[in-house]
Design a protein around this motif. Structure first.
Motif, PDB file in Angstrom:
ATOM      1  N   ALA A  18      37.937  36.646  30.676  1.00  0.00           N
ATOM      2  CA  ALA A  18      36.908  36.326  31.664  1.00  0.00           C
ATOM      3  C   ALA A  18      37.287  35.082  32.452  1.00  0.00           C
ATOM      4  O   ALA A  18      37.093  35.020  33.673  1.00  0.00           O
ATOM      5  N   THR A  19      37.845  34.081  31.781  1.00  0.00           N
ATOM      6  CA  THR A  19      38.273  32.863  32.460  1.00  0.00           C
ATOM      7  C   THR A  19      39.415  33.147  33.414  1.00  0.00           C
ATOM      8  O   THR A  19      39.427  32.657  34.547  1.00  0.00           O
ATOM      9  N   GLN A  20      40.383  33.928  32.976  1.00  0.00           N
ATOM     10  CA  GLN A  20      41.514  34.279  33.829  1.00  0.00           C
ATOM     11  C   GLN A  20      41.046  35.054  35.060  1.00  0.00           C
ATOM     12  O   GLN A  20      41.530  34.828  36.171  1.00  0.00           O
ATOM     13  N   TYR A  21      40.100  35.953  34.866  1.00  0.00           N
ATOM     14  CA  TYR A  21      39.560  36.730  35.988  1.00  0.00           C
ATOM     15  C   TYR A  21      38.851  35.817  36.983  1.00  0.00           C
ATOM     16  O   TYR A  21      39.053  35.920  38.191  1.00  0.00           O
ATOM     17  N   ALA A  22      38.024  34.911  36.470  1.00  0.00           N
ATOM     18  CA  ALA A  22      37.285  33.993  37.344  1.00  0.00           C
ATOM     19  C   ALA A  22      38.240  33.091  38.120  1.00  0.00           C
ATOM     20  O   ALA A  22      38.042  32.853  39.323  1.00  0.00           O
ATOM     21  N   MET A  23      39.277  32.611  37.465  1.00  0.00           N
ATOM     22  CA  MET A  23      40.243  31.747  38.141  1.00  0.00           C
ATOM     23  C   MET A  23      41.008  32.513  39.216  1.00  0.00           C
ATOM     24  O   MET A  23      41.226  31.996  40.310  1.00  0.00           O
ATOM     25  N   SER A  24      41.423  33.727  38.920  1.00  0.00           N
ATOM     26  CA  SER A  24      42.164  34.497  39.923  1.00  0.00           C
ATOM     27  C   SER A  24      41.261  34.856  41.105  1.00  0.00           C
ATOM     28  O   SER A  24      41.700  34.836  42.253  1.00  0.00           O
ATOM     29  N   LEU A  25      40.000  35.140  40.844  1.00  0.00           N
ATOM     30  CA  LEU A  25      39.052  35.426  41.915  1.00  0.00           C
ATOM     31  C   LEU A  25      38.829  34.184  42.781  1.00  0.00           C
ATOM     32  O   LEU A  25      38.799  34.277  44.011  1.00  0.00           O
ATOM     33  N   GLN A  26      38.728  33.026  42.143  1.00  0.00           N
ATOM     34  CA  GLN A  26      38.533  31.779  42.878  1.00  0.00           C
ATOM     35  C   GLN A  26      39.769  31.456  43.718  1.00  0.00           C
ATOM     36  O   GLN A  26      39.657  31.042  44.877  1.00  0.00           O
ATOM     37  N   LYS A  27      40.961  31.651  43.167  1.00  0.00           N
ATOM     38  CA  LYS A  27      42.190  31.405  43.925  1.00  0.00           C
ATOM     39  C   LYS A  27      42.276  32.329  45.127  1.00  0.00           C
ATOM     40  O   LYS A  27      42.668  31.916  46.219  1.00  0.00           O
ATOM     41  N   THR A  29      39.759  33.736  46.733  1.00  0.00           N
ATOM     42  CA  THR A  29      38.750  33.313  47.701  1.00  0.00           C
ATOM     43  C   THR A  29      39.223  32.089  48.475  1.00  0.00           C
ATOM     44  O   THR A  29      39.083  32.035  49.703  1.00  0.00           O
TER      45      THR A  29
END
Length: 58
Positions: A18-27, A29
């Motif tokens: 979940a953390t990896q997904y959130a970070m990749s989504l933020q990058k 964006t």
């Protein structure tokens, strides 16, 4: 006891994903926003540099 360890391991793995997904989504964006900002800056008219513009109304 073994069941608790397995559950904790699965929860940690799930949290890491979940953390990896959130970070990749933020990058992604942030990258998209940077590209949009650069495109908007390219649309601006060029500004006169020092000495090219004389204010005759002053």
């Amino acid at each position: 006891m073994m069941n608790d360890v397995a559950i904790a391991s699965m929860e940690m793995s799930s949290a890491r994903i979940a953390t990896q997904y959130a970070m990749s989504l933020q990058k992604r964006t942030m990258s998209d926003m940077e590209q949009q900002a650069m495109a908007e800056l390219e649309m601006l008219p060029p500004t006169p540099s020092m000495g090219e513009y004389i204010d005759t109304y002053a």
